[in-house]
Design a protein around this motif. Structure first.
Motif, PDB file in Angstrom:
ATOM      1  N   ALA A   1     -11.364   1.490  -1.787  1.00 25.37           N
ATOM      2  CA  ALA A   1     -10.464   2.596  -2.146  1.00 25.37           C
ATOM      3  C   ALA A   1      -9.302   2.680  -1.171  1.00 25.37           C
ATOM      4  CB  ALA A   1     -11.240   3.912  -2.169  1.00 25.37           C
ATOM      5  N   HIS A   2      -9.608   2.500   0.072  1.00 28.60           N
ATOM      6  CA  HIS A   2      -8.585   2.566   1.122  1.00 28.60           C
ATOM      7  C   HIS A   2      -7.525   1.485   0.913  1.00 28.60           C
ATOM      8  CE1 HIS A   2      -8.250   3.808   5.630  1.00 28.60           C
ATOM      9  NE2 HIS A   2      -7.084   3.828   5.023  1.00 28.60           N
TER      10      HIS A   2
ATOM     11  N   ILE B   1     -17.619   7.154  -5.938  1.00 23.21           N
ATOM     12  CA  ILE B   1     -16.409   6.792  -5.194  1.00 23.21           C
ATOM     13  C   ILE B   1     -15.822   8.023  -4.524  1.00 23.21           C
ATOM     14  CG2 ILE B   1     -14.016   6.044  -5.464  1.00 23.21           C
ATOM     15  CD1 ILE B   1     -15.040   4.175  -7.733  1.00 23.21           C
TER      16      ILE B   1
ATOM     17  N   ARG C   1     -10.507   7.680 -11.089  1.00 27.83           N
ATOM     18  CA  ARG C   1      -9.943   7.943 -12.410  1.00 27.83           C
ATOM     19  C   ARG C   1      -9.996   6.731 -13.314  1.00 27.83           C
ATOM     20  NH1 ARG C   1      -4.510  11.402 -10.726  1.00 27.83           N
ATOM     21  NH2 ARG C   1      -5.456  13.474 -10.779  1.00 27.83           N
ATOM     22  N   ALA C   2     -10.030   5.543 -12.741  1.00 25.37           N
ATOM     23  CA  ALA C   2     -10.065   4.331 -13.558  1.00 25.37           C
ATOM     24  C   ALA C   2     -11.433   4.110 -14.185  1.00 25.37           C
ATOM     25  CB  ALA C   2      -9.674   3.115 -12.715  1.00 25.37           C
TER      26      ALA C   2
ATOM     27  N   ILE D   1     -17.329   0.544  -0.595  1.00 25.01           N
ATOM     28  CA  ILE D   1     -16.617   1.452  -1.511  1.00 25.01           C
ATOM     29  C   ILE D   1     -15.425   2.079  -0.807  1.00 25.01           C
ATOM     30  CG2 ILE D   1     -16.753   3.705  -2.656  1.00 25.01           C
ATOM     31  CD1 ILE D   1     -19.572   3.057  -3.507  1.00 25.01           C
ATOM     32  N   ASP D   2     -15.670   2.575   0.374  1.00 26.39           N
ATOM     33  CA  ASP D   2     -14.625   3.241   1.139  1.00 26.39           C
ATOM     34  C   ASP D   2     -13.497   2.277   1.477  1.00 26.39           C
ATOM     35  OD1 ASP D   2     -13.810   5.674   2.610  1.00 26.39           O
ATOM     36  OD2 ASP D   2     -13.882   4.289   4.302  1.00 26.39           O
TER      37      ASP D   2
ATOM     38  N   CYS E   1     -15.913   8.544  -0.437  1.00 24.77           N
ATOM     39  CA  CYS E   1     -14.617   8.511   0.235  1.00 24.77           C
ATOM     40  C   CYS E   1     -14.306   9.841   0.909  1.00 24.77           C
ATOM     41  CB  CYS E   1     -13.517   8.139  -0.750  1.00 24.77           C
ATOM     42  SG  CYS E   1     -13.549   6.402  -1.254  1.00 24.77           S
TER      43      CYS E   1
ATOM     44  N   MET F   1      -0.995   0.517  -3.531  1.00 28.49           N
ATOM     45  CA  MET F   1      -0.322   1.304  -4.563  1.00 28.49           C
ATOM     46  C   MET F   1       0.752   2.209  -3.960  1.00 28.49           C
ATOM     47  SD  MET F   1      -3.287   2.158  -7.319  1.00 28.49           S
ATOM     48  CE  MET F   1      -2.100   2.144  -8.665  1.00 28.49           C
ATOM     49  N   LEU F   2       0.428   2.787  -2.844  1.00 30.41           N
ATOM     50  CA  LEU F   2       1.407   3.653  -2.179  1.00 30.41           C
ATOM     51  C   LEU F   2       2.619   2.843  -1.734  1.00 30.41           C
ATOM     52  CD1 LEU F   2       0.992   6.655  -1.849  1.00 30.41           C
ATOM     53  CD2 LEU F   2       0.390   6.285   0.529  1.00 30.41           C
TER      54      LEU F   2
ATOM     55  N   GLY G   1       1.920   7.133  -9.356  1.00 26.68           N
ATOM     56  CA  GLY G   1       2.249   6.136  -8.338  1.00 26.68           C
ATOM     57  C   GLY G   1       2.159   4.716  -8.865  1.00 26.68           C
ATOM     58  N   GLY G   2       1.169   4.462  -9.696  1.00 28.74           N
ATOM     59  CA  GLY G   2       1.035   3.134 -10.278  1.00 28.74           C
ATOM     60  C   GLY G   2       2.183   2.795 -11.202  1.00 28.74           C
TER      61      GLY G   2
ATOM     62  N   MET H   1      -7.460   7.481  -7.478  1.00 28.03           N
ATOM     63  CA  MET H   1      -7.054   6.536  -8.512  1.00 28.03           C
ATOM     64  C   MET H   1      -8.222   5.660  -8.948  1.00 28.03           C
ATOM     65  SD  MET H   1      -3.167   5.534  -7.524  1.00 28.03           S
ATOM     66  CE  MET H   1      -2.730   5.338  -9.236  1.00 28.03           C
ATOM     67  N   LEU H   2      -8.995   5.208  -7.992  1.00 24.67           N
ATOM     68  CA  LEU H   2     -10.152   4.384  -8.317  1.00 24.67           C
ATOM     69  C   LEU H   2     -11.153   5.172  -9.157  1.00 24.67           C
ATOM     70  CD1 LEU H   2     -10.367   1.478  -7.425  1.00 24.67           C
ATOM     71  CD2 LEU H   2     -11.952   2.183  -5.632  1.00 24.67           C
TER      72      LEU H   2
ATOM     73  N   VAL I   1      -5.416   8.868  -1.850  1.00 29.24           N
ATOM     74  CA  VAL I   1      -4.814   8.440  -3.108  1.00 29.24           C
ATOM     75  C   VAL I   1      -5.648   7.335  -3.749  1.00 29.24           C
ATOM     76  CG1 VAL I   1      -2.824   7.259  -4.128  1.00 29.24           C
ATOM     77  CG2 VAL I   1      -2.464   9.113  -2.502  1.00 29.24           C
ATOM     78  N   GLY I   2      -6.052   6.364  -2.952  1.00 31.29           N
ATOM     79  CA  GLY I   2      -6.868   5.281  -3.475  1.00 31.29           C
ATOM     80  C   GLY I   2      -8.179   5.766  -4.056  1.00 31.29           C
ATOM     81  N   ALA I   3      -8.797   6.714  -3.384  1.00 31.57           N
ATOM     82  CA  ALA I   3     -10.077   7.242  -3.863  1.00 31.57           C
ATOM     83  C   ALA I   3      -9.915   7.904  -5.233  1.00 31.57           C
ATOM     84  CB  ALA I   3     -10.646   8.236  -2.854  1.00 31.57           C
TER      85      ALA I   3
ATOM     86  N   LEU J   1      -3.582   9.614   3.830  1.00 30.93           N
ATOM     87  CA  LEU J   1      -3.003   9.797   2.497  1.00 30.93           C
ATOM     88  C   LEU J   1      -3.303   8.607   1.595  1.00 30.93           C
ATOM     89  CD1 LEU J   1      -1.269  11.476   0.586  1.00 30.93           C
ATOM     90  CD2 LEU J   1       0.743  10.284   1.468  1.00 30.93           C
ATOM     91  N   ALA J   2      -3.072   7.412   2.105  1.00 34.03           N
ATOM     92  CA  ALA J   2      -3.354   6.214   1.309  1.00 34.03           C
ATOM     93  C   ALA J   2      -4.825   6.173   0.908  1.00 34.03           C
ATOM     94  CB  ALA J   2      -2.980   4.960   2.094  1.00 34.03           C
ATOM     95  N   HIS J   3      -5.663   6.516   1.837  1.00 26.83           N
ATOM     96  CA  HIS J   3      -7.097   6.526   1.593  1.00 26.83           C
ATOM     97  C   HIS J   3      -7.452   7.520   0.476  1.00 26.83           C
ATOM     98  CE1 HIS J   3     -11.075   5.809   3.980  1.00 26.83           C
ATOM     99  NE2 HIS J   3     -11.246   5.681   2.690  1.00 26.83           N
TER     100      HIS J   3
ATOM    101  N   GLY K   1      -5.441   2.089  -2.287  1.00 30.88           N
ATOM    102  CA  GLY K   1      -4.473   3.149  -2.047  1.00 30.88           C
ATOM    103  C   GLY K   1      -3.289   2.675  -1.235  1.00 30.88           C
TER     104      GLY K   1
ATOM    105  N   ASP L   1      -2.455   6.877   6.979  1.00 30.29           N
ATOM    106  CA  ASP L   1      -3.724   6.253   6.634  1.00 30.29           C
ATOM    107  C   ASP L   1      -4.586   7.168   5.777  1.00 30.29           C
ATOM    108  OD1 ASP L   1      -5.539   3.947   7.092  1.00 30.29           O
ATOM    109  OD2 ASP L   1      -6.808   5.543   7.935  1.00 30.29           O
TER     110      ASP L   1
END
Lengths: 225, 225
Positions: free
Chosen positions: A176-177, B198, B186-187, A172-173, B202, A183-184, B127-128, B183-184, B179-181, B175-177, A180, B173
């Motif tokens: 998501a990583h 998730i 929220r989906a 999972i981690d 995360c 997307m970034l 971002g998407g 967004m994932l 953001v991904g958490a 921040l991307a992590h 992200g 790293d």
DNA sequence: GCAATACGATGACGGTCATCATCTAAAAAG
DNA sequence: CTTTTTAGATGATGACCGTCATCGTATTGC
């Protein structure tokens, strides 16, 4: 791997029965095949331009049809959106089966994936949009994510109960990583240094964290003193 | 912190001079203030519904105006999109200043942030969509990300040259992590177990990796034997 | 005070959109 | 072979969208 059906023909198909008979109108199998082709085309176009970025008419034209027949196949555009999302998600899952986490990251957090939206992962391409969509689409995404987790977890198989938990946590981690990072990077101007830096930094860090271990079992086999 | 200006009034403003004089038409300062209010309203609405999800007329109505005056303030909707994005991004940066990485993650990878799109981070919300927008918007995003990185890096200040590099790597790293958490999560359908899982997984992992260190300096102060 | 300026309101324009009605001809059913 | 069904083409509908023209009026510069 596995460049699929919808990559070969774009416009100017029509009259493409298995034997190639010209101008035949509709056989039942053809209709079903056409429907699948429309879904595949929609899946690609939605990933490239977003759900709102492509209309029904343009979509049907890209699949080689006129807009009229659309509602013989789908009850609404929202219906197709859900189906195209499911199709794209299961494609990503299929491509991931038999791939271990490290190789997944290597492919996912890459320039090729970032620059190829239409052929890439639906989660990274439409995850941001899915958050604003009705429940049925979100449900498709949740199912797709769950299937992707299962596929990834199947590779790092360790059949203990605690290990199972730790493996799921790790996957999972990692997902998501990776999502992200892509997307970034995509949110930055094409070819900008920051876009590449994000991708390179994250790929390296995610791979390192894979070899490293999770927080529950801190650095089980790390190279410390 | 800092719930800002645009959170208090939503509809039914108008005639809101500093003294509250009724039905006054336009002073120069008022016009500028109205403009800023439109940008703030747009920033919120775009985050909630996407760039395509809100039209000019509806946007102006939400700000308390009619659609007519729009083009006295902005050259086009695309112009406002860029400005609203920049506004939202700098708001996130402002809120982050003076916050260390751990607290940032605690706030960012949370249910409150996930469920409050309109008031949350522009990167996670748009971002998407930014990936499909013209260059000027992407440039705003890149600048916003860079500013956010700087703000976060300023907290973990260690003035060595190699440390500076490592700090930037770690912040990118992280921040991307994060953001991904978000967004994932929220989906997934609202309130679904996976969405919360998730987020929880995360958050825990990111915080652990913060205390843990990067791949360049593996586990400098970990609790191993 | 008077003229010029410009914010904001009202209304209209062309274009696009999702959806539906209608028609065709061929495939399926009998 | 006849009838029914239906994939797909053509065209129309009404709603919505971004943008612009016009106008009133209050503020601003003289």
């Amino acid at each position: 791997m596995s460049i699929d059906i919808y990559v070969c023909w774009t416009v100017e198909r029509r009259a493409s029965t298995e034997e190639g008979t010209a101008d035949m109108r509709v056989t039942k199998a053809q209709a079903e095949q056409n429907r699948a082709h429309i879904v595949a085309t929609a899946s690609r176009l939605f990933r490239e331009r977003g759900y709102d970025g492509v209309g029904v008419a343009e979509l049907m034209a890209a699949a080689g049809f006129t807009h009229g027949g659309f509602y013989k196949h789908f009850r609404s555009k929202a219906d197709l959106m859900a189906e195209a999302s499911a199709s794209g998600l299961s494609q990503t899952v299929a491509r991931t089966e038999g791939v271990d986490a490290a190789e997944f990251v290597e492919r996912y957090v890459s320039r090729e994936h970032r620059d190829g939206r239409g052929d890439g992962c639906t989660i990274a391409a439409l995850g941001g949009d899915a958050a604003r969509q009705p429940v049925d689409i979100k449900t498709e995404f949740a199912a797709g994510i769950e299937n992707l987790l299962t596929a990834l977890q199947a590779q790092s198989d360790t059949p203990g109960d605690a290990d199972q938990r730790a493996a799921r946590t790790m996957v999972i981690d990692m997902l998501a990583h990776s999502v992200g990072a892509v997307m970034l990077s995509r949110a930055c101007p094409d070819g900008s240094p920051l876009a590449d830096e994000i991708l390179d930094v994250c790929r390296k860090e995610i791979l390192a964290s894979l070899a490293h271990g999770s927080s529950d079992q801190p650095a089980a086999l790390g190279p410390e003193a």
